[in-house]
Scaffold this motif. Sequence first.
Motif, mmCIF file in Angstrom:
data_model
loop_
_atom_site.group_PDB
_atom_site.id
_atom_site.type_symbol
_atom_site.label_atom_id
_atom_site.label_comp_id
_atom_site.label_asym_id
_atom_site.label_seq_id
_atom_site.Cartn_x
_atom_site.Cartn_y
_atom_site.Cartn_z
ATOM 1 N N GLN A 12 -3.998 -8.450 14.519
ATOM 2 C CA GLN A 12 -2.575 -8.679 14.379
ATOM 3 C C GLN A 12 -2.015 -9.118 15.728
ATOM 4 N N ARG A 28 5.749 -7.606 7.585
ATOM 5 C CA ARG A 28 4.316 -7.757 7.350
ATOM 6 C C ARG A 28 3.629 -6.400 7.293
ATOM 7 N N TRP A 32 1.593 -5.010 4.128
ATOM 8 C CA TRP A 32 0.186 -4.647 4.273
ATOM 9 C C TRP A 32 -0.060 -3.215 3.803
ATOM 10 N N ARG A 36 -2.553 -2.317 0.691
ATOM 11 C CA ARG A 36 -3.674 -1.376 0.828
ATOM 12 C C ARG A 36 -3.573 -0.249 -0.195
ATOM 13 N N PHE A 63 -3.002 -7.738 7.530
ATOM 14 C CA PHE A 63 -2.803 -8.744 6.499
ATOM 15 C C PHE A 63 -3.444 -10.075 6.861
#
Length: 290
Positions: A12, A28, A32, A36, A63
Amino acid sequence: MGRIVTPARFAQPPANHAGFETDSDRERAALWARLRTEAEAAADGDPLLRSFIHIAVLSHDGFASALGGHLARKLGDWYIPAERLADITEQAHAGDPGIVAAAVADLTAIVTRDPAADGLLTPFLYFKGFHALQWHRVAHWLWAQGRRDLAHFLQSRVSEVFAVDIHPAVSIGRGVLIDHGTGVVIGETAVVGDDVSILQGVTLGGTGKEHGDRHPKVRDGVLLAAGAKVLGNIEVGRHAKVGAGSVVLKPVPPGATVAGVPARVVGWSTSGQAPAVEMDMSLPEPEYTI
């Protein structure tokens, strides 16, 4: 057999140089975490899918990593295997972090607008319109870098695998939904704005063999219903709607609803919300002449 692509190298990006998170970073991270959670539930729910979901989502640390790896496995072949395609997506994501931010907006748009999307996991794993659009974003970055042969290669592979053909030169905004995707064709000099919804069989094409700027400009919030054909260097104005099966040969005013062959104005948007977000394919009652 090639190695499984679970590229931890897709780190990231830092929040910013000062160490503070941006709104995009938080969006984000939230997406993510939700992705998950859905993946863990799906893996627990069907042991047959556990390995697949682990490789596609749960083995990754973010992500961007999961997206790059999943796209690479979808498109890899003998010429350029998945691990090499993963390298390409990594380069694109590093070169333009906006690509990942756009993917987050695109996936959010699917969940918001498509009743077939019961969460994030299903479109992330299976919706080829989403996959084709994310590969286009990588190909567009390559095109801008002058790597045009590779960009054309990706365009060709996406067309073969997903039945979506978007020239790598096309500029596409964020929050774009390509629903189903089959048969979508977008020509070289077209422009697609933010928050646009495009259904199957849509063509943004030219009118002949002329060169230069020859394809449509689709502005923010436009809905292009199934089978719509928009041809020539014309503008489809902001918050317009093009009815299913229509052939548009003239500019469409902002907020207009057009339908027919050739398309004519049959109504106007009055809700204040973008047709692309409403996803209402209906047309006005036939008090209007079509």
